[in-house]
Design a protein around this motif. Structure first.
Motif, PDB file in Angstrom:
ATOM      1  N   PRO A  39      47.624  98.000  34.149  1.00 23.72           N
ATOM      2  CA  PRO A  39      48.678  98.964  33.769  1.00 23.72           C
ATOM      3  C   PRO A  39      48.958  99.063  32.273  1.00 23.72           C
ATOM      4  N   HIS A  40      48.452  98.128  31.476  1.00 24.00           N
ATOM      5  CA  HIS A  40      48.762  98.192  30.036  1.00 24.00           C
ATOM      6  C   HIS A  40      48.229  99.465  29.392  1.00 24.00           C
ATOM      7  N   PHE A  41      47.165 100.042  29.942  1.00 25.70           N
ATOM      8  CA  PHE A  41      46.618 101.261  29.338  1.00 25.70           C
ATOM      9  C   PHE A  41      47.647 102.400  29.382  1.00 25.70           C
ATOM     10  N   LYS A  42      48.317 102.552  30.512  1.00 31.49           N
ATOM     11  CA  LYS A  42      49.318 103.620  30.614  1.00 31.49           C
ATOM     12  C   LYS A  42      50.486 103.363  29.665  1.00 31.49           C
ATOM     13  N   LYS A  43      50.866 102.093  29.533  1.00 31.16           N
ATOM     14  CA  LYS A  43      51.974 101.756  28.644  1.00 31.16           C
ATOM     15  C   LYS A  43      51.608 102.065  27.191  1.00 31.16           C
ATOM     16  N   ILE A  44      50.372 101.783  26.811  1.00 31.62           N
ATOM     17  CA  ILE A  44      49.914 102.095  25.452  1.00 31.62           C
ATOM     18  C   ILE A  44      49.907 103.614  25.240  1.00 31.62           C
ATOM     19  N   GLY A  45      49.423 104.344  26.248  1.00 37.09           N
ATOM     20  CA  GLY A  45      49.417 105.799  26.148  1.00 37.09           C
ATOM     21  C   GLY A  45      50.815 106.375  26.020  1.00 37.09           C
ATOM     22  N   ASP A  46      51.754 105.841  26.800  1.00 42.12           N
ATOM     23  CA  ASP A  46      53.134 106.324  26.739  1.00 42.12           C
ATOM     24  C   ASP A  46      53.784 105.996  25.402  1.00 42.12           C
ATOM     25  N   THR A  47      53.373 104.884  24.790  1.00 45.46           N
ATOM     26  CA  THR A  47      53.982 104.439  23.538  1.00 45.46           C
ATOM     27  C   THR A  47      53.355 105.105  22.317  1.00 45.46           C
ATOM     28  N   TYR A  48      52.021 105.230  22.306  1.00 47.27           N
ATOM     29  CA  TYR A  48      51.327 105.692  21.103  1.00 47.27           C
ATOM     30  C   TYR A  48      50.493 106.964  21.289  1.00 47.27           C
ATOM     31  N   GLY A  49      50.283 107.384  22.530  1.00 50.78           N
ATOM     32  CA  GLY A  49      49.449 108.547  22.746  1.00 50.78           C
ATOM     33  C   GLY A  49      50.172 109.844  22.439  1.00 50.78           C
ATOM     34  N   PRO A  50      49.458 110.981  22.578  1.00 52.23           N
ATOM     35  CA  PRO A  50      48.037 111.075  22.944  1.00 52.23           C
ATOM     36  C   PRO A  50      47.131 110.704  21.765  1.00 52.23           C
ATOM     37  N   PHE A  51      45.899 110.298  22.100  1.00 50.91           N
ATOM     38  CA  PHE A  51      44.931 109.887  21.101  1.00 50.91           C
ATOM     39  C   PHE A  51      43.855 110.958  20.917  1.00 50.91           C
ATOM     40  N   ASP A  52      43.474 111.163  19.679  1.00 55.95           N
ATOM     41  CA  ASP A  52      42.367 112.073  19.407  1.00 55.95           C
ATOM     42  C   ASP A  52      41.050 111.492  19.905  1.00 55.95           C
ATOM     43  N   LEU A  53      40.931 110.161  19.792  1.00 57.00           N
ATOM     44  CA  LEU A  53      39.677 109.513  20.148  1.00 57.00           C
ATOM     45  C   LEU A  53      39.966 108.093  20.629  1.00 57.00           C
ATOM     46  N   ALA A  54      39.331 107.698  21.730  1.00 53.51           N
ATOM     47  CA  ALA A  54      39.453 106.342  22.261  1.00 53.51           C
ATOM     48  C   ALA A  54      38.082 105.690  22.310  1.00 53.51           C
ATOM     49  N   LEU A  55      37.992 104.488  21.794  1.00 52.32           N
ATOM     50  CA  LEU A  55      36.769 103.686  21.862  1.00 52.32           C
ATOM     51  C   LEU A  55      37.001 102.676  22.973  1.00 52.32           C
ATOM     52  N   MET A  56      36.353 102.885  24.125  1.00 44.44           N
ATOM     53  CA  MET A  56      36.739 102.180  25.338  1.00 44.44           C
ATOM     54  C   MET A  56      35.602 101.333  25.904  1.00 44.44           C
ATOM     55  N   GLU A  57      35.923 100.087  26.213  1.00 47.06           N
ATOM     56  CA  GLU A  57      34.952  99.167  26.815  1.00 47.06           C
ATOM     57  C   GLU A  57      34.301  99.762  28.056  1.00 47.06           C
ATOM     58  N   CYS A  58      32.974  99.695  28.096  1.00 45.11           N
ATOM     59  CA  CYS A  58      32.225 100.258  29.219  1.00 45.11           C
ATOM     60  C   CYS A  58      30.864  99.558  29.268  1.00 45.11           C
TER      61      CYS A  58
END
Length: 374
Positions: free
Chosen positions: A272-291
């Motif tokens: 759930p931390h991803f949603k919390k980060i998005g709510d706090t700092y998003g929206p993001f122009d670009l995300a570098l995401m582990e995959c």
């Protein structure tokens, strides 16, 4: 006679085990790539962190990482060493686009990135030169004999050709992210290192001055010129040897200005931390995401590609670059599996996947740019 032979075998076995144990501790004590150890004084300072409990750092979900018995660990080791993977690594070195050192040194335009493979990036933003998880060595291990070589033997721009680096960010202390030889090459040309709590002990052990290190806890902020930096959560773990697991914190990072917003996930399981980060700092122009480097046996610490796509939606990213792949073989999936699956996972989502080549310049806000296909 049988008893005597049995005693000799037991004694020989114990001697071998003893020598291995002594050898291990001598190796970790005197070989520099293992880094430093957190002192009692620093441990006491970390008790102020909500992520520190009983001498170790913890995830928000304290059951992660999963505690495994000795039998489970041996089973996992056997699984990792004996499972064959078709197309586990490229048949040849991955191609690398070279970039001009003068063009990098003189750049003052909009935010842009250059991928070095795996999770390493050069970011140029607001006139600053920034490195994200720079790991520019051949193997992701404390010694070259202990791992397979990386997929690319060349780099877009070698460290000696880089301009002065204003900031280096590390997400955690694992070998595929924090590398001894890379830090040795960077320390003389880097103004400041930014790390999660505890990771500074490794840099100090490698000769970086404490005044050049900024340690941060989750949700703490600082600034680099006009860039606001936030250390944000991840769901992972840490440790560079058997006896210092979870002694340092792990994190993701947010870098933003009034014009551009970037999220760098570090390593993380889906949570759930991803949603919390998005709510706090998003929206993001670009995300570098582990995959990448995922497996059904350790889903809590690394995302499956479909989860990466969903995490991109959770943080409110407009575009996403899959990272933590095309660098090292650290798991048992085909090497192209991450990028193919994350593209399928994002197909029905309002999310653009960028599949850039190593060395290709990536404009943070240019939605018209076309990238190579893998």
């Amino acid at each position: 006679m049988i008893k005597k032979i049995g005693k000799k075998l037991l004694l020989t076995t114990l001697i071998i085990i003893g020598l291995l144990v002594v050898g291990y501790f001598l190796f970790t004590a005197f070989y520099p790539s293992f880094g430093g150890d957190v002192s009692k004084e620093r441990q006491q300072a970390y008790t102020a962190s909500a992520q520190y409990d009983k001498g170790v750092f913890i995830n928000t979900n304290s059951a992660v990482p999963k505690t495994r018995s000795f039998t489970e660990l041996m089973s996992l080791l056997k699984y990792s060493l004996t499972t064959e993977v078709q197309n586990g690594r490229p048949k040849e070195d991955l191609p690398v686009q070279k970039i001009d050192s003068a063009a990098v040194a003189n750049y003052t335009g909009p935010a842009r990135l250059v991928w070095y493979g795996h999770s390493s990036f050069l970011l140029q933003m607001e006139g600053k030169n920034i490195l994200l998880d720079p790991m520019l060595s051949e193997v992701a291990a404390p010694h070259p004999w202990l791992a397979e070589p990386r997929f690319n033997s060349e780099y877009p721009l070698d460290i000696p050709e880089l301009p002065v680096i204003d900031a280096v960010f590390f997400s955690h202390d694992h070998y595929d992210h924090l590398d001894y030889d890379t830090v040795l090459q960077l320390k003389a040309k880097t103004t400041q290192f930014y790390v999660p709590l505890g990771v500074g002990v490794h840099l100090e052990a490698w000769g970086v001055a404490s005044t050049q290190i900024t340690e941060m806890d989750w949700w703490q902020e600082t600034t680099i010129g006009t860039i606001t930096v936030a250390c944000t959560p991840a769901q992972h773990f840490s440790g560079r040897k058997l006896n210092n697991g979870q002694s340092t914190l792990w994190s993701s990072w947010v870098l933003h200005t009034d014009r551009e917003r970037i999220f760098f996930s570090g390593d993380s399981g889906y949570a759930p931390h991803f949603k919390k980060i998005g709510d706090t700092y998003g929206p993001f122009d670009l995300a570098l995401m582990e995959c990448g480097q995922y497996d059904a046996k350790w889903p809590e610490i690394h995302m499956m590609p479909e989860e990466t796509a969903q995490a991109g939606v959770d943080i409110q990213a407009k575009r996403l670059i899959p990272i933590h792949w095309a660098g090292f073989k650290l798991a048992l999936h085909p090497w192209t599996d991450p990028v193919l699956r994350v593209q399928k996972g994002a197909a029905n989502k309002d999310l653009t996947i960028i599949t850039s080549g190593i060395g290709e310049v990536i404009s943070v806000k240019d939605s018209t740019q076309v990238y190579q296909e893998w």
